[in-house]
Enzyme design. Structure first.
Site, PDB file in Angstrom:
ATOM      1  N   HIS A  18     -18.339 -33.929  48.969  1.00 23.13           N
ATOM      2  CA  HIS A  18     -18.156 -34.809  47.778  1.00 23.13           C
ATOM      3  C   HIS A  18     -19.623 -35.761  47.306  1.00 23.13           C
ATOM      4  O   HIS A  18     -19.598 -36.820  48.105  1.00 23.13           O
ATOM      5  CB  HIS A  18     -17.003 -35.690  47.799  1.00 23.13           C
ATOM      6  CG  HIS A  18     -16.743 -36.355  46.334  1.00 23.13           C
ATOM      7  ND1 HIS A  18     -16.004 -37.501  46.171  1.00 23.13           N
ATOM      8  CD2 HIS A  18     -16.862 -35.678  45.092  1.00 23.13           C
ATOM      9  CE1 HIS A  18     -16.073 -37.910  45.131  1.00 23.13           C
ATOM     10  NE2 HIS A  18     -16.561 -37.027  44.444  1.00 23.13           N
ATOM     11  N   GLU A  34     -19.424 -37.829  50.803  1.00 26.01           N
ATOM     12  CA  GLU A  34     -18.095 -37.621  51.577  1.00 26.01           C
ATOM     13  C   GLU A  34     -17.874 -36.280  52.169  1.00 26.01           C
ATOM     14  O   GLU A  34     -18.025 -35.445  51.522  1.00 26.01           O
ATOM     15  CB  GLU A  34     -16.864 -38.103  50.626  1.00 26.01           C
ATOM     16  CG  GLU A  34     -16.700 -39.715  50.415  1.00 26.01           C
ATOM     17  CD  GLU A  34     -15.473 -39.856  49.497  1.00 26.01           C
ATOM     18  OE1 GLU A  34     -14.992 -41.096  49.524  1.00 26.01           O
ATOM     19  OE2 GLU A  34     -14.933 -38.970  48.875  1.00 26.01           O
TER      20      GLU A  34
HETATM   21  P1  NAI Z   1     -20.206 -29.975  34.552  1.00 21.48           P
HETATM   22  O1  NAI Z   1     -18.905 -29.586  33.237  1.00 21.48           O
HETATM   23  O2  NAI Z   1     -21.053 -30.711  34.048  1.00 21.48           O
HETATM   24  O3  NAI Z   1     -20.520 -28.521  35.188  1.00 21.48           O
HETATM   25  C1  NAI Z   1     -19.727 -27.697  35.305  1.00 21.48           C
HETATM   26  C2  NAI Z   1     -20.556 -26.364  35.405  1.00 21.48           C
HETATM   27  O4  NAI Z   1     -20.070 -25.392  36.112  1.00 21.48           O
HETATM   28  C3  NAI Z   1     -20.844 -25.707  34.186  1.00 21.48           C
HETATM   29  O5  NAI Z   1     -22.393 -25.628  33.809  1.00 21.48           O
HETATM   30  C4  NAI Z   1     -20.077 -24.487  33.906  1.00 21.48           C
HETATM   31  O6  NAI Z   1     -21.095 -23.469  33.104  1.00 21.48           O
HETATM   32  C5  NAI Z   1     -20.055 -24.084  35.529  1.00 21.48           C
HETATM   33  N1  NAI Z   1     -19.079 -23.134  35.725  1.00 21.48           N
HETATM   34  C6  NAI Z   1     -17.866 -23.177  35.436  1.00 21.48           C
HETATM   35  N2  NAI Z   1     -17.222 -22.098  35.951  1.00 21.48           N
HETATM   36  C7  NAI Z   1     -17.828 -21.345  36.705  1.00 21.48           C
HETATM   37  C8  NAI Z   1     -17.815 -20.335  37.486  1.00 21.48           C
HETATM   38  N3  NAI Z   1     -17.046 -19.737  37.418  1.00 21.48           N
HETATM   39  N4  NAI Z   1     -19.040 -19.589  38.153  1.00 21.48           N
HETATM   40  C9  NAI Z   1     -20.225 -20.500  38.117  1.00 21.48           C
HETATM   41  N5  NAI Z   1     -20.454 -21.547  37.230  1.00 21.48           N
HETATM   42  C10 NAI Z   1     -19.264 -21.929  36.583  1.00 21.48           C
HETATM   43  O7  NAI Z   1     -19.153 -30.693  35.609  1.00 21.48           O
HETATM   44  P2  NAI Z   1     -19.624 -31.626  36.586  1.00 21.48           P
HETATM   45  O8  NAI Z   1     -19.634 -33.079  36.062  1.00 21.48           O
HETATM   46  O9  NAI Z   1     -21.061 -31.128  37.210  1.00 21.48           O
HETATM   47  O10 NAI Z   1     -18.419 -31.642  37.803  1.00 21.48           O
HETATM   48  C11 NAI Z   1     -18.461 -30.504  38.433  1.00 21.48           C
HETATM   49  C12 NAI Z   1     -17.695 -30.531  39.840  1.00 21.48           C
HETATM   50  O11 NAI Z   1     -18.164 -31.775  40.353  1.00 21.48           O
HETATM   51  C13 NAI Z   1     -16.049 -31.153  39.309  1.00 21.48           C
HETATM   52  O12 NAI Z   1     -15.381 -30.532  40.257  1.00 21.48           O
HETATM   53  C14 NAI Z   1     -16.176 -32.388  39.218  1.00 21.48           C
HETATM   54  O13 NAI Z   1     -15.123 -33.230  39.520  1.00 21.48           O
HETATM   55  C15 NAI Z   1     -17.095 -32.958  40.469  1.00 21.48           C
HETATM   56  N6  NAI Z   1     -17.710 -34.292  40.576  1.00 21.48           N
HETATM   57  C16 NAI Z   1     -18.240 -34.592  39.274  1.00 21.48           C
HETATM   58  C17 NAI Z   1     -18.968 -35.906  39.463  1.00 21.48           C
HETATM   59  C18 NAI Z   1     -19.305 -36.352  37.971  1.00 21.48           C
HETATM   60  O14 NAI Z   1     -19.633 -37.651  38.163  1.00 21.48           O
HETATM   61  N7  NAI Z   1     -19.544 -35.724  37.148  1.00 21.48           N
HETATM   62  C19 NAI Z   1     -18.956 -36.656  40.564  1.00 21.48           C
HETATM   63  C20 NAI Z   1     -18.564 -35.959  41.663  1.00 21.48           C
HETATM   64  C21 NAI Z   1     -17.803 -34.756  41.867  1.00 21.48           C
END
Ligand code: NAI
Ligand code: 3HC
Length: 698
Positions: free
Chosen positions: A427, A439
């Site tokens: 994480h 984490e």
């Molecule tokens: P985001 O929405 O910016 O990015 C997600 C990306 O994943 C998108 O570019 C999308 O096209 C891609 N995607 C979706 N399904 C896919 C698949 N099947 N195969 C390949 N690519 C795929 O989301 P973000 O903010 O980057 O979050 C991603 C993960 O990280 C989530 O689980 C979130 O909870 C976690 N996270 C987010 C934080 C934040 O501050 N934004 C901090 C720590 C963890």
């Protein structure tokens, strides 16, 4: 045991060689060894000069920090430095590696200083809540002038040998073994008839505008008190005779050593290192890591890929389609452009990282060679399971499958694969190439060498890696949800979000909770509230006024409107006038008569909520040690380093008082304020969280 300071004679020069691994800290035995060595050299009529050198990777890294807080042991360091300086013999320090804190103060007590070109010198005591306490504040400004000395001590930065030479802190810079170049320099000095040269005998440093310097130092300290005290110590150097200045420095040092801020910062120093030492991983070899896969190139995936590229790992990033893949590449290139601008990498490195080292693809077959893959797709269990099933099929045997999920159950994700032992949570925090926290979330079936590899990756990325167990939000986000709720309750009861943000930045947080919510996006909380609405307990107080804003499409900073209003292209923000109206409407609906809160009460309630949940996290084994929670809050949530972390803060406040406040708050809201069993036990037994840290955990 080998002598911590060995003594040998080379012609007319006595060599005192410090050997106290790993970094030659000035323990009592080293101080005694240096004092004895000086006595012995002075008693030998053949000896004309003394050369001090260090064995291993450093000259001296400073006072032995493990001795702080224990009864002082003779000889004390300030007297030792003065004793060295007062010697009738020529004393030369020859430095390599780092020369820090008390180490530089010993060198400033010497009459001549030589160093290797790669040597680094500094007075980093500021980072321990202290000031240089062995003459550094008195001798350094005599060489560099007051302003420069203050800048060096307040930044705590490591100075390169060339700069130290230019400032007159070094007399000579030369390549070669420290003892060999030191002996040659000593011989040169003796044959040229050089005489003893004491820094303390140089003219007192220049007077500057002390009040302005003091004010500027406190501003730079952002709540840290010692930056201002450093200025006062340099002022003493300028205004008092040398030995009176030394006495003043010692008194100021003693005061700071007793302060909560130095206790918090020393706690942080040791625990940021201790946090990745897990006894169950001793002797467990990590798996090889050369190439990593990243699934999803949004905010987090692009940041993780950037961090990995900068750590010289090859990266294969997978997106859902060509358009998304191009966007992901654009984000990574943007991050790397930033690194290029800041001089972290040069143009050829940028070119290599964005071409040879990075592959962006839409086909999982490209993952065949990766050693570890980190999934960072949408926060949705069904999507994650589908991705993990595909990874299971595409990745080679032994490849580690990691999820960057913020809240979801890693055990459930692992069950979507045929290899749950290879599945782990990693994480990261946003922006992932900047934030220091990682984490390492250990699921039921995660293999020990997979956990070790998680820590190994953390180290290679320059992160502080902390072990966490599986629960909703792991360590950090779980605790955040609770203290954030305490802030929401205070808003319902009458404190404004702006007063709360101000009170908490006043306490030392990098940002207040409402500014953070705007930055993260209000839609996240809105979705979570909707998701959790069904299972909610009747006594749970959940404000919904902010949902009205979300319903209008305002999600915080990214849309220009949230708790604050943001002007496009500017970092400035002003309170959103709609917010007080929305709050007033909800208070009227709930029949709440708003009351005033003092800033002090705001901080107390917020901190008590944080401590109480943190204690539960330790009690349940989600975090191994109280200090693990402290490091999570310090490196992932903007908690002020000088308070050491929430559980160190609680220890310093007194656990009985913290528990008493929680029990008092529980009289208003027994559902929210349920005191942690561990807190009650510690209070009943008269023990502290630090006692648990020392015992290695709960
Ligand atoms: P985001 O929405 O910016 O990015 C997600 C990306 O994943 C998108 O570019 C999308 O096209 C891609 N995607 C979706 N399904 C896919 C698949 N099947 N195969 C390949 N690519 C795929 O989301 P973000 O903010 O980057 O979050 C991603 C993960 O990280 C989530 O689980 C979130 O909870 C976690 N996270 C987010 C934080 C934040 O501050 N934004 C901090 C720590 C963890
Ligand atoms: N006292 C006691 N232990 C020390 C120490 C010190 N001054 N400096 C480092 N250590 C220990 C670390 O805790 C670590 O122990 P561990 O292996 O059990 O975790 C071990 O030495 C190795 O340290 P690092 O892992 O940090 O090794 P690095 O090579 O990454 O860094 C360093 C080396 C740059 C020397 C870094 O350890 C450091 O910055 N140390 C602190 C330097 C410092 O603050 N000096 C000032 C001390 S206060 C002082 O001198 C007061 C005086 O003015 C009176």
């Amino acid at each position: 045991m080998t002598d911590p300071v060995s003594y040998s004679i080379h012609g007319h020069v006595a060599v005192l060689r410090i050997n106290n691994p790993p970094v030659n800290a000035l323990s009592q035995a080293v101080r005694q060894g240096l004092a004895d060595g000086m006595d012995r050299a002075e008693a030998d009529t053949a000896v004309k000069a003394v050369l001090v050198v260090g064995e291993g990777r450093a000259f001296i890294a400073g006072a032995d920090i493990t001795e702080f807080g224990k009864p002082p042991m003779e000889p004390n360091l300030p007297d030792l430095c003065t004793r060295i300086e007062n010697s009738p013999l020529l004393v030369i320090a020859s430095m390599h590696g780092v020369t820090l804190g008390g180490g530089l103060e010993v060198a400033l007590g010497a009459h001549y200083r030589i160093a290797q070109p790669s040597a680094r010198l500094g007075l980093p005591e500021v980072h321990l809540g202290l000031l240089p306490g062995a003459g550094g504040t008195q001798r350094l400004p005599r060489l560099t002038g007051s302003d420069k000395a203050i800048e060096i001590m307040i930044s705590g930065r490591q100075i390169k040998a060339a700069e130290a030479l230019e400032m007159g802190v070094l007399d000579k810079v030369e390549e070669g073994d420290p003892q060999v170049i030191g002996l040659a320099y000593a011989t040169e000095l003796l044959s040229s008839g050089a005489t003893r040269r004491a820094v303390s005998e140089l003219p007192a440093p220049d007077a500057i505008d002390w009040e302005a310097a003091h004010e500027g130092a406190l501003k730079k300290g952002r709540g840290q008190i010692n930056t201002g005290v450093i200025v006062r110590a340099v002022q003493a150097a300028s205004e008092l005779p040398f030995m009176d200045g030394m006495a003043r420095e010692r008194a100021l040092f003693a005061d700071l050593l007793k302060s909560d801020q130095s206790k918090g910062m020393i706690h942080a120093f040791f625990n940021e290192r201790a946090v990745s030492n897990l006894h169950e991983l001793k002797g467990v070899t990590p798996r090889a890591l050369n190439a990593i896969g990243v699934i999803g190139g949004g905010t987090m995936g692009a940041g993780i890929a950037t961090a990995a590229l900068l750590a010289k790992l090859n990266v294969v990033l997978i997106e859902t389609g060509q358009e998304q893949a191009d966007a992901a590449r654009g984000r990574i290139e943007g991050n790397l452009q930033g690194a290029l601008k800041r001089g972290k990498i040069n143009q050829p490195q940028y070119d290599a990282l964005t071409t040879e080292a990075l592959t962006v693809a839409i086909d999982y077959a490209s993952l065949g060679d990766v050693d570890l893959v980190i999934e960072a797709v949408f926060e949705d269990m069904a999507v994650k399971k589908e991705v993990f099933a595909k990874l299971d099929a595409a990745c080679k045997a032994g490849a580690i499958l990691a999820s960057n999920t913020s809240y979801l159950d890693i055990d459930e994700i692992a069950a979507a694969t045929s290899r749950p032992a290879d599945v782990i949570g990693l994480h990261f925090f946003s922006p992932a190439h900047v934030m220091k926290l990682l984490e390492v979330v250990v699921a039921d079936k995660t293999a020990a060498d997979v956990v070790t590899t998680g820590f190994d990756l953390g180290k290679r990325l320059g992160k502080i890696a902390v072990r966490a167990g599986v629960c909703d939000g792991f360590i950090g986000n779980r605790i955040l949800a609770v203290y954030r709720t305490a802030a929401d309750h205070m808003v319902l009861d009458g404190a404004s979000p702006y007063q709360i943000d101000r009170a908490l930045t006043g306490f030392g947080f990098a940002m207040g909770p409402f500014a953070v919510a705007d930055l993260a996006g209000l839609d996240i909380g809105w979705m979570t509230r909707k998701r959790k609405a069904a299972g909610r307990h009747a006594d749970e107080r959940v404000p919904t006024y902010i949902d009205r804003l979300c319903e209008q499409g305002h999600f915080g900073r990214k849309t220009g409107e949230g708790y604050y209003l943001y002007e496009a292209g500017s970092r400035a923000s002003v309170p959103n006038p709609k917010i007080p109206e929305l709050i007033a409407t909800e208070q009227a609906d709930l029949n709440i008569t708003p009351r005033d809160f003092t800033d002090q009460e705001i901080v107390r309630r917020y901190m008590c909520a944080m401590v109480n949940e943190a204690a539960k996290v330790v009690e349940e084994g989600i975090a191994r040690r109280p200090a693990d929670v402290d490091m999570v809050l310090l490196f992932g949530y903007g908690f002020p380093r000088y308070s050491g972390g929430p559980l160190k803060w609680a220890d310093l406040q007194g656990l009985a008082d913290v528990l008493a406040d929680i029990e008092r708050y529980a009289q208003e809201d027994a559902w929210f304020w349920q005191p942690a069993g561990l807190l009650k036990t510690l209070v009943a037994e008269g023990r502290s969280f630090d006692d648990l840290n020392r015992a290695g955990g709960k």
